[in-house]
Design a protein around this motif. Structure first.
Motif: not given
Ligand SMILES: [Mg+2]
Ligand SMILES: Nc1ncnc2c1ncn2[C@@H]1O[C@H](COP(=O)(O)OP(=O)(O)OP(=O)(O)O)[C@@H](O)[C@H]1O
Ligand SMILES: Nc1ncnc2c1ncn2[C@@H]1O[C@H](COP(=O)(O)OP(=O)(O)OP(=O)(O)O)[C@@H](O)[C@H]1O
Ligand SMILES: [Mg+2]
Lengths: 217, 246, 221, 240, 240
Positions: E41, E161-162
């Protein structure tokens, strides 16, 4: 129930006092809120450490009786600086800073309550700091802060009863003057209390309602 | 100096306490009137300017002067040495005898009867300080200071106080209004005479000189007696102290 | 720089007297808090109770306390009730006024705190055979006081600040009253009230710091 | 013995229990299954008198729960109940959570109450958590503490209301083990559960609730192996 | 083209990125996998300049992100980013969420911005939710709205991001479909994800992060079929 000597002229006199209460409150809350927003944003931006002097300064207004603040400000302006300022100005000045001190806390709380991730999302879209503040933080923080702010404004109205010490004849002082003449303390005090209550109560309820409504979504 | 400034500006601003009848009070239209109000007007006339009455409660008198909001205090101010360290006093322009006023229900007939009772006066005044000392000396009873003369008489008529010591003029005036049923002046208090003076800034010698002469002239011309008769009535108190210069 | 000569030592000479006043101020504040908390708990219970009249009285108290000036409440406690022939000494009038105010604000806080405690907590207590009162006393009340601890600290600070209003009902033994008397005596307004302001500031800081220490000891969960 | 006789119960216009009959003998373990809103939880809270009923009777050891003269606080001492939400008292340590009721309700002195509490906590595997605060416990541990808390009152009956539903899957096992242990020790239990394997293994009888009616009751083999009612079949199919 | 050159980054004493080198060509889809806390991240937030870096350089189309003279607000307009938490602006409707940035940042007028927004929202399957408030949307819908919001700025690059990690399992599919669609349309993308099947299907290259280091990068067949590093193997085994 009451057999009163209260004349129409006296009612006008009381109304003038009430008008003064509202005027002082309105001016102080307006200026205090603007300052409070400024101070609150500065505190959030600078972080706890850098804004320590500001925090300390504002804290004084919340830790010293308002009566003393008023007397001191008045004495300082008059005796020390020898500035010719009216009691009304002193009252509004002190109450404004007093409001600002509390308002800064409310603003800070409101801003802090906006999730950092939401602000990141805004910045990631290319919004500037100002745009983020204006379009995302301000609306969200206002929702969180408004109920407390209403409480603050009403608090300032009630506390404005103390400005009598700097020669401002507001509602409670007008009531006392009439008590001197008419000697009907209970009756006059009830009128005075009812006035405060009738302004404060509905607005306080409204604040509570907003808080409830906004905390649900 | 200030004297010139006043003459140049054309207005004389006087600090007057307006809840201290008959020295300062309000009429039915809530306009200022009383001995001090007239006295200020006379002073303005002497200076050839117009007077402006600035309502000033007791604690506010000094800040008002220092800030330049008022030029002169015509505010029944006792000329204590302690205060003279801060402001400049004229010679006395009035003198108060102290009187005991009591609530009829308390059965107080004289100063000494107050022993053991709840008594009060206006916070910080000459008579309050003396009376508090007296209560301490008696060792019984209670002393309560209130913020204004009005509150004292309110408390007295409500029966919260059994008696009060105040200037006799004030006592008479309050009893006369009929606002306070059930209270009467019952006698003199054996305190020193309370001389009150005009005041202005400590270093305004020119103005202080002028004020001294003005007070003297008021007596010489009989205006003092006239005002006294109008607002107070009765025997005119002497403003000089035997065996001393001022 | 200033056209005014400060005379701090004159004012500082009166510090011992002012400290005596600070003690009285603390007395009033502490007493008003203790009684105020007890009353607030009672008001909270009354507001929850079924009886309309009781609920009405409690709600009336809370709303009047929160919607009129404290100065008004104190003035009323002295000059207002005297119209019924009820006389309180300045100390008692001030105490009543501040306590009335404290109880109202705290009761409102307590109500909010109660809402934050899951209803299942009472159920769990009742299921163990506790009476309604026991469940409140041992399970709800401690949690309620914890949630309300910060507001209570703030109210304590308020109580201290409110003692300054005692002068309007003839109180002169507290910090503000003494300062005012000294001012009438010497006219050193600025110096005296500045010292009083500092003393008030110190008192409030002691209260907030003390509360933090107590909270750390008390609330370990 | 718990006797439930033709119990009706509504919340306002909503009929939640529509004539329930059920007798649970001493030492018996009865499992209640059924869809959401079918009235399972309500039945349990009626049994220990937390909720009033509209008609019918519930007798616990012959005492009528909802009779005006019944001392509910005393009655509840012999009926332990554990809910889906682990209702730990957050301001008390684990030990204090468990000793509170014995001390304040039964009037047992502190030392003795702590001895009982320690025994029960060890029993459910929390012997080493005595002075911990509940916020430090996992959901499964909190739930076991709630069981110990109920057991510390030495109840004759235990009611369990979906005690594992709010737990993370890996914590369910430890709590079910505790229940199983209790059942084996001969405790009389009514368990509302969604854990079919548990119901099958542990219960003497399984009751299926459907919209406020006890549609079917019988040995687990019968209910799971050969359900009589259409709804029971549909329900079992859906949870499988 | 995004060029990441020997980037180091710490939070206080904690070294989070320890010299990352990576170049992403136009039209390429790079997937980043790796354990929690490995710095994935952080890398994304460094690329669009939300976080400063300690050393190294990041160039986007030749502009150095962390140069003092770079106008970050302008740069971010060409890098769309969508986070794990769906950061809907709760006080705005879906349409307003999407039009806000184009109007205020790009200065596009309202009608035009709404046309763009509607197109993008239809694109992600939210054409019928324009005047709904985000609180009424499911997590998957909110996440798709966030994607539309980023796309409305016509970015050249998209960072994810995810985006499916906080979603209920049944909602994951719809969001991954949207990503897949974008990839097929030729968008340049860097996707941090835990969805291995997605990584395998969609990416041109897969990078494996381990404790602040890019331990391995290669075609998905190679990374999943024949990982070179021990850690990669262990990680892939653990997520399977
Ligand atoms: Mg992360
Ligand atoms: N206190 C209450 N007031 C009003 N309605 C209630 C109350 N408690 C429960 N209900 C309603 O009664 C019905 C039965 O609730 P109950 O909790 O007994 O169901 P349940 O079988 O335990 O379901 P679940 O498996 O979801 O726990 C539901 O429709 C519920 O909404
Ligand atoms: N703002 C911050 N301040 C301090 N430390 C941070 C901050 N952001 C992240 N970290 C730390 O940096 C490390 C890397 O975090 P990062 O979020 O990049 O990991 P990640 O690979 O995305 O992990 P995950 O798969 O859990 O999202 C972590 O140890 C994290 O705790
Ligand atoms: Mg249930």
């Amino acid at each position: 129930m009451f057999n009163t000597a209260l004349s129409a002229a006296d009612l006008v006199f009381l109304a003038k006092g009430a008008g003064m209460t509202i005027l002082v409150t309105a001016i102080s809350v307006a200026i205090g809120t603007l300052l409070g927003i400024l101070f609150g944003v500065i505190r959030v931006q600078l972080g706890a450490k850098l804004s320590l002097p500001l925090t300390f300064f504002l804290d004084i207004f919340r830790s010293v009786p308002l009566l003393i603040q008023l007397v001191l400000a008045n004495a300082f302006m008059g005796m020390v600086l020898r500035l010719q300022v009216s009691g009304f100005t002193v009252a509004c000045g002190v109450l404004s800073l007093y409001t600002a001190a509390y308002c800064a806390e409310i603003v800070r709380g409101g801003i802090d309550a906006v999730p950092a991730t939401t602000r990141r999302a805004a910045r990631s879209l290319g919004m500037s700091w100002m745009q983020d503040m204006r379009y995302i933080v301000a609306p969200l923080a206002t929702r969180i802060a408004l109920p407390s702010w209403i409480g603050l404004a009403l608090g300032v109205m009630k506390d404005s009863a103390l400005v009598y010490v700097v020669q401002v004849t507001e509602l409670l002082k007008s009531t006392q003057i009439l008590i001197t003449r008419l000697q009907e303390p209970l009756f006059l005090l009830l009128i005075c209390g009812a006035f405060y209550f009738l302004i404060s109560f509905p607005l306080a309820r409204f604040g509570g309602y907003l808080e409830k409504r906004w905390s649900h979504d | 100096d200030k004297l010139d400034d006043i003459i140049a500006s054309g207005t004389l601003r006087c600090a007057v306490v307006l809840d201290f009848p008959p020295m300062g009070m309000r009429d039915a239209n809530n306009a200022p009137e009383g001995f001090d109000v007239d006295y200020c007007n006379d002073l303005a006339k002497a200076l050839g300017v117009t007077a402006e009455i600035v309502e000033t409660p007791f604690p506010e008198r000094i800040p008002a002067l220092m800030s330049g909001r008022v030029d002169v205090g015509v505010a029944s101010t006792s000329d204590t040495l302690e205060r003279a360290k801060t402001v400049g006093f004229s010679i006395p322009y009035f003198a108060f005898e102290m009187a005991v006023t009591s609530n009829d229900a308390a059965g107080i007939k004289s100063y000494d009867d107050m022993k053991g009772h709840t008594v009060g006066a206006v916070a910080g005044t000459y008579e309050a300080i003396a009376l508090e000392q007296q209560v301490t000396a008696w060792g019984e009873g209670e002393f309560r200071p209130y913020q204004t003369q009005a509150d004292v008489f309110l408390a007295l008529s409500q029966g919260q106080l059994d008696a009060t010591v105040s200037t006799s003029t004030v006592a008479m005036a309050n009893v006369k209004t009929g606002n306070f049923p059930g209270i009467s002046v019952v006698g003199k208090a054996p305190f020193d005479t309370d001389y009150v003076a005009l005041f202005t800034n400590r270093d305004e010698y020119g103005l202080i000189n002028y004020l001294n002469l003005f007070v003297n002239q008021q007596i010489r011309t009989g205006r003092y007696a006239e005002l006294y008769e109008k607002w107070v009535g009765g025997a005119l108190p002497a403003l000089t102290v035997p065996n001393a210069y001022r | 720089m200033f056209g005014y000569t400060f005379q701090w030592n004159q004012a500082l000479a009166r510090l011992p007297k002012m400290l005596d006043g600070a003690v009285v101020t603390m007395e009033v504040a502490v007493l008003s808090m203790l009684i105020g908390i007890a009353l607030a708990i009672l008001l909270t219970l009354l507001r929850l109770s079924g009886a309309r009249a009781l609920r009405g009285i409690a709600t009336g108290w809370v709303e009047i306390a929160r919607n009129t000036p404290a100065l008004f409440q104190i003035y009323m406690a002295h000059f207002g009730v005297a119209s019924f022939g009820i006389h309180f000494s300045p100390f008692v009038s001030l105490l009543i006024g501040i306590t009335f105010n404290n109880a109202g604000y705290l009761a409102e806080n307590f109500r909010g705190a109660l809402k934050a405690i899951p209803e299942t907590q009472t159920r769990a207590g009742r299921s163990l055979g506790m009476s309604q009162l026991q469940a409140f006393r041992y399970i709800i009340l401690p949690q309620m006081l914890r949630i309300s601890f910060l507001p209570m600290t703030n109210q304590m600070v308020w109580a201290v600040l409110m003692t300054s209003l005692g002068v309007t009902v003839g109180m002169n033994a507290d910090l503000y009253g003494i300062t005012q008397d000294l001012n009438a005596l010497t006219f050193r307004t600025f110096e005296l009230f500045a010292i009083a302001g500092v003393l008030f500031y110190v008192i409030t800081k002691i209260i907030t710091l003390g509360a933090r220490l107590i909270a750390a000891r008390l609330f370990r969960y | 013995m718990i006797e439930i006789q033709n119990v009706h119960k509504s919340f306002g216009p909503l009929k939640v229990l529509k004539g329930i009959d059920l007798t649970v003998e001493k030492g018996e373990v009865v499992t209640v299954i059924g869809g959401s809103g079918s009235g399972k939880s309500t039945l349990l809270t009626c049994i220990n008198g937390l909720e009033p009923i509209d008609s019918g009777r519930i007798l616990v050891d012959g005492t009528e729960v909802h009779a005006r003269t019944t001392d509910l606080n005393r009655l509840r001492q012999k009926i332990g109940i554990v809910f889906q939400q682990w209702n730990a008292f957050p301001h008390l340590t684990v030990l204090e959570n468990v000793t509170l009721a014995p001390r304040k309700v039964l009037g047992i002195d502190k030392a003795e109450a702590e001895a009982i509490a320690e025994k029960q906590l060890r029993h459910v595997g929390l012997g080493d958590k005595l002075s911990t605060f509940p916020s430090r416990l996992s959901g499964g541990q909190q739930q076991r503490m709630a069981i110990a808390r109920a057991l510390a009152m030495s109840p004759d009956y235990m009611l369990f209301d979906e005690v594992t539903s709010a737990l993370d899957p890996q914590l369910v096992g430890e709590v079910l083990e505790t229940l199983k242990m209790l059942a084996e020790e001969g405790m009389t239990m009514i368990c509302v559960t969604h854990e079919m394997a548990f119901a099958r293994d542990v219960s003497d009888r399984v009751a299926y609730f459907h919209k406020g009616i006890m549609a079917e009751i019988g040995a687990p083999e019968q209910i799971f192996g050969d359900p009589q009612h259409l709804e029971t079949r549909a329900f079992l199919a859906s949870v499988r």
